[in-house]
Design a protein around this motif. Structure first.
Motif, short mmCIF file in Angstrom:
data_model
loop_
_atom_site.label_atom_id
_atom_site.label_comp_id
_atom_site.label_asym_id
_atom_site.label_seq_id
_atom_site.Cartn_x
_atom_site.Cartn_y
_atom_site.Cartn_z
N GLN A 47 1.71 3.85 -3.65
CA GLN A 47 0.96 3.12 -4.66
C GLN A 47 0.41 1.79 -4.14
O GLN A 47 -0.54 1.24 -4.70
N GLU A 48 1.01 1.28 -3.07
CA GLU A 48 0.59 0.00 -2.52
C GLU A 48 -0.45 0.12 -1.40
O GLU A 48 -1.00 -0.88 -0.95
N LEU A 49 -0.72 1.34 -0.95
CA LEU A 49 -1.69 1.52 0.13
C LEU A 49 -3.08 0.99 -0.22
O LEU A 49 -3.79 0.48 0.66
N PRO A 50 -3.53 1.10 -1.50
CA PRO A 50 -4.83 0.50 -1.82
C PRO A 50 -4.89 -1.00 -1.55
O PRO A 50 -5.98 -1.54 -1.32
N ASP A 51 -3.73 -1.68 -1.57
CA ASP A 51 -3.72 -3.11 -1.24
C ASP A 51 -4.17 -3.34 0.20
O ASP A 51 -4.87 -4.31 0.51
N LEU A 52 -3.76 -2.44 1.09
CA LEU A 52 -4.17 -2.56 2.49
C LEU A 52 -5.67 -2.30 2.64
O LEU A 52 -6.33 -2.93 3.47
N LYS A 53 -6.17 -1.39 1.84
CA LYS A 53 -7.62 -1.14 1.87
C LYS A 53 -8.37 -2.39 1.40
O LYS A 53 -9.41 -2.75 1.98
N LYS A 54 -7.85 -3.04 0.37
CA LYS A 54 -8.49 -4.27 -0.11
C LYS A 54 -8.50 -5.33 0.99
O LYS A 54 -9.50 -6.02 1.19
N LEU A 55 -7.38 -5.46 1.70
CA LEU A 55 -7.30 -6.44 2.77
C LEU A 55 -8.28 -6.11 3.88
O LEU A 55 -8.95 -7.00 4.43
N HIS A 56 -8.39 -4.83 4.21
CA HIS A 56 -9.35 -4.41 5.23
C HIS A 56 -10.78 -4.69 4.79
O HIS A 56 -11.63 -5.11 5.59
N ASP A 57 -11.07 -4.45 3.51
CA ASP A 57 -12.42 -4.70 3.00
C ASP A 57 -12.77 -6.19 3.06
O ASP A 57 -13.92 -6.56 3.29
N LEU A 58 -11.75 -7.05 2.85
CA LEU A 58 -11.97 -8.50 2.89
C LEU A 58 -12.18 -9.00 4.31
O LEU A 58 -12.97 -9.91 4.55
N GLU A 59 -11.45 -8.39 5.26
CA GLU A 59 -11.56 -8.79 6.68
C GLU A 59 -11.65 -7.55 7.55
O GLU A 59 -10.69 -7.17 8.23
N PRO A 60 -12.80 -6.89 7.56
CA PRO A 60 -12.94 -5.61 8.28
C PRO A 60 -12.78 -5.70 9.79
O PRO A 60 -12.49 -4.69 10.43
N ASP A 61 -12.94 -6.89 10.36
CA ASP A 61 -12.85 -7.03 11.82
C ASP A 61 -11.45 -7.44 12.30
O ASP A 61 -11.22 -7.56 13.50
N LYS A 62 -10.54 -7.66 11.36
CA LYS A 62 -9.19 -8.07 11.74
C LYS A 62 -8.27 -6.84 11.72
O LYS A 62 -8.19 -6.15 10.72
N PRO A 63 -7.59 -6.54 12.84
CA PRO A 63 -6.77 -5.31 12.89
C PRO A 63 -5.55 -5.37 11.97
O PRO A 63 -4.97 -6.43 11.75
N ILE A 64 -5.20 -4.20 11.45
CA ILE A 64 -3.99 -4.02 10.65
C ILE A 64 -3.13 -2.98 11.35
O ILE A 64 -3.57 -1.85 11.58
N VAL A 65 -1.90 -3.34 11.69
CA VAL A 65 -0.98 -2.42 12.34
C VAL A 65 -0.10 -1.78 11.26
O VAL A 65 0.60 -2.47 10.53
N PHE A 66 -0.16 -0.46 11.18
CA PHE A 66 0.69 0.29 10.25
C PHE A 66 1.97 0.64 11.00
O PHE A 66 1.98 1.53 11.85
N PHE A 67 3.07 -0.05 10.68
CA PHE A 67 4.31 0.12 11.42
C PHE A 67 5.22 1.11 10.69
O PHE A 67 5.86 0.77 9.70
N ASN A 68 5.24 2.35 11.17
CA ASN A 68 6.15 3.38 10.66
C ASN A 68 6.04 3.53 9.14
O ASN A 68 7.04 3.55 8.42
N LEU A 69 4.82 3.68 8.64
CA LEU A 69 4.61 3.83 7.20
C LEU A 69 4.68 5.28 6.73
O LEU A 69 4.50 5.56 5.55
N LYS A 70 4.90 6.21 7.68
CA LYS A 70 5.04 7.64 7.34
C LYS A 70 3.85 8.12 6.52
O LYS A 70 3.99 8.66 5.42
N LEU A 71 2.68 7.94 7.09
CA LEU A 71 1.46 8.23 6.35
C LEU A 71 1.30 9.71 6.01
O LEU A 71 0.67 10.06 5.01
N ASP A 72 1.89 10.61 6.80
CA ASP A 72 1.79 12.03 6.47
C ASP A 72 2.52 12.33 5.17
O ASP A 72 2.05 13.12 4.35
N THR A 73 3.66 11.71 4.97
CA THR A 73 4.38 11.86 3.71
C THR A 73 3.61 11.20 2.58
O THR A 73 3.50 11.74 1.47
#
Length: 205
Positions: A47-73
């Protein structure tokens, strides 16, 4: 990212807003940190993943490291009631490139002769920029590479690589293969039709 996110509890104007926030009706507000060179996301629910999308949209050139977020699950929950839509994968999660992947799976196959049931397991492994490897567990903590590819294999294809390496499908006709594999061998995000909707193929290359 804790300092980049306003507390959901603090921003809720009423108990109803707070309740809906916990169940996908209202996401947290994101505020970029000007001094940060990158963000590291450590604990995020689906449910919180859209927050990361918002952050990316605000700063599209700044990298975001997803540390063991188990994205397949997490992807498996997209589209369910009270969860973000599947479009979150197409528009955002498809851009996340796996730089280190270790995905273990265990399987079993029934036989008509002793030992009747064979258990086997293996792992998908990748260290960027290397290939995706299909590894068969041969015991004693050792693995044998049975396949490698530039693109990430769907889970059903990965299982077939292990099955073939174990020689468990030899002499199997098409009907027997169909009933063993089943009608659906790929998740919705691994389906070829989904590839046409992706903003990026980073997640599988």
């Amino acid at each position: 990212l804790a300092s980049a996110r306003k507390s959901m509890q603090g921003s809720a104007q009423s108990l109803d807003q707070l309740f809906s926030g916990f169940f996908g009706g209202k996401s947290s507000e994101m505020e970029p940190i000007a001094e940060a060179e990158m963000y590291i996301a450590i604990v995020f629910s689906c449910q919180e993943l859209p927050d990361l999308k918002k952050l990316h949209d605000l700063e599209p050139d700044k990298p975001i490291v997803f540390f063991n977020l188990k994205l397949d699950t997490q992807r498996g929950d997209l589209g369910l009631p009270a969860f973000p839509p599947k479009s979150l994968h197409y528009d955002f999660l498809s851009k996340v490139k796996p730089t280190y992947l270790l995905r273990t799976r265990a399987y079993s196959k029934s036989l008509t002769k002793p030992p009747y049931i064979v258990n086997y397991q293996g792992a998908q492994f990748r260290v960027y920029p290397g290939h995706y490897q299909s590894l068969l567990d041969v015991g004693s903590g050792r693995y044998r590479q049975v396949d490698k590819s530039a693109a990430r294999l769907p889970l059903g294809d990965f299982k077939e690589k292990l099955t073939s390496a174990m020689q468990l499908n030899e002499g199997e006709n098409k009907v027997a293969s169909f009933f063993r594999r089943g009608y659906k061998t790929r998740t919705w995000w691994e389906d070829d039709k989904s590839f046409q909707l992706e903003a990026s193929k980073n997640w599988r290359t």
